[in-house]
Design an enzyme around this catalytic site. Structure first.
Site, PDB file in Angstrom:
ATOM      1  N   ASN A   1       0.877  -1.178   0.000  1.00 46.49           N
ATOM      2  CA  ASN A   1       0.000   0.000   0.000  1.00 46.49           C
ATOM      3  C   ASN A   1       0.914   1.228   0.000  1.00 46.49           C
ATOM      4  OD1 ASN A   1      -1.835   2.019   0.443  1.00 46.49           O
ATOM      5  ND2 ASN A   1      -2.333   1.430   2.556  1.00 46.49           N
ATOM      6  N   TRP A   2       1.036   1.815  -1.185  1.00 43.79           N
ATOM      7  CA  TRP A   2       1.957   2.953  -1.293  1.00 43.79           C
ATOM      8  C   TRP A   2       1.384   4.227  -0.671  1.00 43.79           C
ATOM      9  CZ3 TRP A   2       4.414   2.765  -6.933  1.00 43.79           C
ATOM     10  CH2 TRP A   2       5.394   1.762  -6.938  1.00 43.79           C
ATOM     11  N   LYS A   3       0.096   4.200  -0.319  1.00 44.64           N
ATOM     12  CA  LYS A   3      -0.572   5.402   0.225  1.00 44.64           C
ATOM     13  C   LYS A   3      -0.307   6.595  -0.705  1.00 44.64           C
ATOM     14  CE  LYS A   3       0.120   3.471   4.752  1.00 44.64           C
ATOM     15  NZ  LYS A   3      -0.077   3.640   6.181  1.00 44.64           N
TER      16      LYS A   3
ATOM     17  N   HIS B   1      -9.696   1.150   4.596  1.00 44.30           N
ATOM     18  CA  HIS B   1      -8.429   1.339   5.320  1.00 44.30           C
ATOM     19  C   HIS B   1      -8.691   2.272   6.504  1.00 44.30           C
ATOM     20  CE1 HIS B   1      -4.336   2.512   6.267  1.00 44.30           C
ATOM     21  NE2 HIS B   1      -3.941   1.428   5.618  1.00 44.30           N
TER      22      HIS B   1
ATOM     23  N   GLU C   1      -7.121   4.660   7.634  1.00 41.81           N
ATOM     24  CA  GLU C   1      -6.890   6.080   7.349  1.00 41.81           C
ATOM     25  C   GLU C   1      -8.101   6.689   6.645  1.00 41.81           C
ATOM     26  OE1 GLU C   1      -3.142   5.529   5.368  1.00 41.81           O
ATOM     27  OE2 GLU C   1      -2.241   4.955   7.286  1.00 41.81           O
TER      28      GLU C   1
ATOM     29  N   GLU D   1      -5.750  -5.147  10.315  1.00 46.81           N
ATOM     30  CA  GLU D   1      -4.746  -4.109  10.537  1.00 46.81           C
ATOM     31  C   GLU D   1      -5.044  -3.370  11.838  1.00 46.81           C
ATOM     32  OE1 GLU D   1      -2.666  -2.865   6.709  1.00 46.81           O
ATOM     33  OE2 GLU D   1      -4.400  -1.588   6.924  1.00 46.81           O
TER      34      GLU D   1
ATOM     35  N   GLY E   1       1.984   2.144  10.556  1.00 46.89           N
ATOM     36  CA  GLY E   1       2.915   3.262  10.418  1.00 46.89           C
ATOM     37  C   GLY E   1       3.591   3.676  11.711  1.00 46.89           C
TER      38      GLY E   1
ATOM     39  N   SER F   1       2.986  -2.346  10.233  1.00 49.63           N
ATOM     40  CA  SER F   1       4.437  -2.380  10.417  1.00 49.63           C
ATOM     41  C   SER F   1       5.044  -3.748  10.128  1.00 49.63           C
ATOM     42  CB  SER F   1       4.807  -1.891  11.823  1.00 49.63           C
ATOM     43  OG  SER F   1       4.367  -0.550  12.003  1.00 49.63           O
TER      44      SER F   1
ATOM     45  N   GLY G   1       2.626  -1.213   4.207  1.00 46.68           N
ATOM     46  CA  GLY G   1       2.747   0.201   3.864  1.00 46.68           C
ATOM     47  C   GLY G   1       4.196   0.569   3.608  1.00 46.68           C
ATOM     48  N   GLY G   2       4.847   1.109   4.621  1.00 44.12           N
ATOM     49  CA  GLY G   2       6.209   1.630   4.494  1.00 44.12           C
ATOM     50  C   GLY G   2       7.184   0.706   3.771  1.00 44.12           C
TER      51      GLY G   2
HETATM   52  C1  PEP Z   1      -0.961   0.084   5.846  1.00 39.48           C
HETATM   53  O1  PEP Z   1      -0.998   1.240   5.516  1.00 39.48           O
HETATM   54  O2  PEP Z   1      -1.882  -0.669   5.468  1.00 39.48           O
HETATM   55  C2  PEP Z   1       0.146  -0.381   6.661  1.00 39.48           C
HETATM   56  C3  PEP Z   1       0.081  -1.579   7.183  1.00 39.48           C
HETATM   57  O3  PEP Z   1       1.190   0.482   6.837  1.00 39.48           O
HETATM   58  P1  PEP Z   1       2.610   0.157   7.562  1.00 39.48           P
HETATM   59  O4  PEP Z   1       3.073  -1.163   7.006  1.00 39.48           O
HETATM   60  O5  PEP Z   1       3.485   1.280   7.178  1.00 39.48           O
HETATM   61  O6  PEP Z   1       2.333   0.053   9.016  1.00 39.48           O
END
Ligand code: PEP
Length: 259
Positions: free
Chosen positions: A13-15, A99, A101, A173, A179, A219, A240-241
């Site tokens: 997930n590049w956001k 999500h 967010e 999640e 994040g 994470s 994500g990251g």
């Molecule tokens: C996400 O945005 O779905 C996510 C899991 O981010 P991160 O891996 O950065 O925690």
């Protein structure tokens, strides 16, 4: 529950990160790092304007392109919205919905997530919804995680047939792990993913529950992926990251491939 019924899925997930000018370099760096005989599915859920460029850049890599949201509307005067048909037209195979967010900053409710899932599952669209659920730290501390997760899962799947649910993916999640660098332990993640499968079994049947891919997100990184992915009810990751770095993303894909 036997994992042989489910293909591992590693979805990035590049956001709102990355520029179109950088996607070719990303794909070129990723290419040599991908395992040759891969049983796992790799997906990159990218910002809307990047979809065509990423689709071109990952051609031949067996990486699917996904979106991060979709409109519930078909077409018309909905400024800023992107329809499921537009995504399908661009070759999008997966779409993240609900999500945390989007729930937190854009008021996305379980009812809206449900409507989006139905839209993506329409026959002429056929995009796999990646339905995100997860509790906040406060909810975990109040010991209401399972009730909350059950409510989100039931809300998201409301009115869907077993056949439709078998075309979905659920991503667990925990909001407190996204994040933050704070990962759920393998035990915590497994406990909730197993519970989600139980909820689906009770709502539908054993076949639907055992064929539903359930991902963990929060994470997940190159260091902790193998342990999380080894859990019996964790069928992949939403990342994500770490999905922005080809080296880290490939380590996670490799870890899933070994499961
Ligand atoms: C996400 O945005 O779905 C996510 C899991 O981010 P991160 O891996 O950065 O925690």
């Amino acid at each position: 529950m036997n994992k042989k019924y489910r293909k591992p899925i590693i979805a990035g997930n590049w956001k709102m990160n990355m520029l179109s000018t950088k996607t070719k370099e990303f794909a070129d760096d990723l290419k040599p790092l991908l395992p040759k005989n891969r049983s796992s599915e790799a997906v990159l859920c990218v910002p809307f304007p990047l979809i065509p460029g990423v689709a071109k850049a990952v051609k031949g890599l067996r990486v699917s392109v996904g979106a991060q949201d979709v409109s519930v509307h078909d077409k018309g005067a909905y400024t800023g919205e992107v329809s499921a048909e537009m995504l399908s037209d661009l070759g999008v195979k997966y779409c993240i919905i609900g999500h945390s967010e989007r729930r937190a900053y854009h008021g996305e409710t379980d009812a809206l997530v449900n409507a989006k899932a139905k839209k993506l599952l329409e026959k002429e669209i056929s995009i796999t919804p990646i339905i995100c659920v997860g509790e906040t730290l406060e909810q975990r501390e109040l010991d209401v995680t399972m009730e909350w997760i059950s409510m989100q899962v039931k809300g998201a799947l409301s009115g869907l047939s077993g056949g439709e649910v078998r075309k979905c993916v659920i991503a667990y999640e925990p909001v407190w792990a996204i994040g933050t660098g704070k990962t759920a332990t393998a035990e915590q993640a497994q406990e909730v993913c197993e519970y989600i499968r139980t909820v689906v079994r009770k709502l539908y049947d054993a076949r639907t529950a055992r064929s539903l891919p359930i991902l963990y997100g929060g994470s997940m990184n190159a260091k902790n992926a193998a342990e999380l992915l080894a859990c019996p009810d964790i069928d992949g990751g939403l990342i994500g990251g770490a999905s922005l770095k080809p080296e880290d993303f490939s380590v996670i894909i490799n870890a899933a491939n070994e499961e």
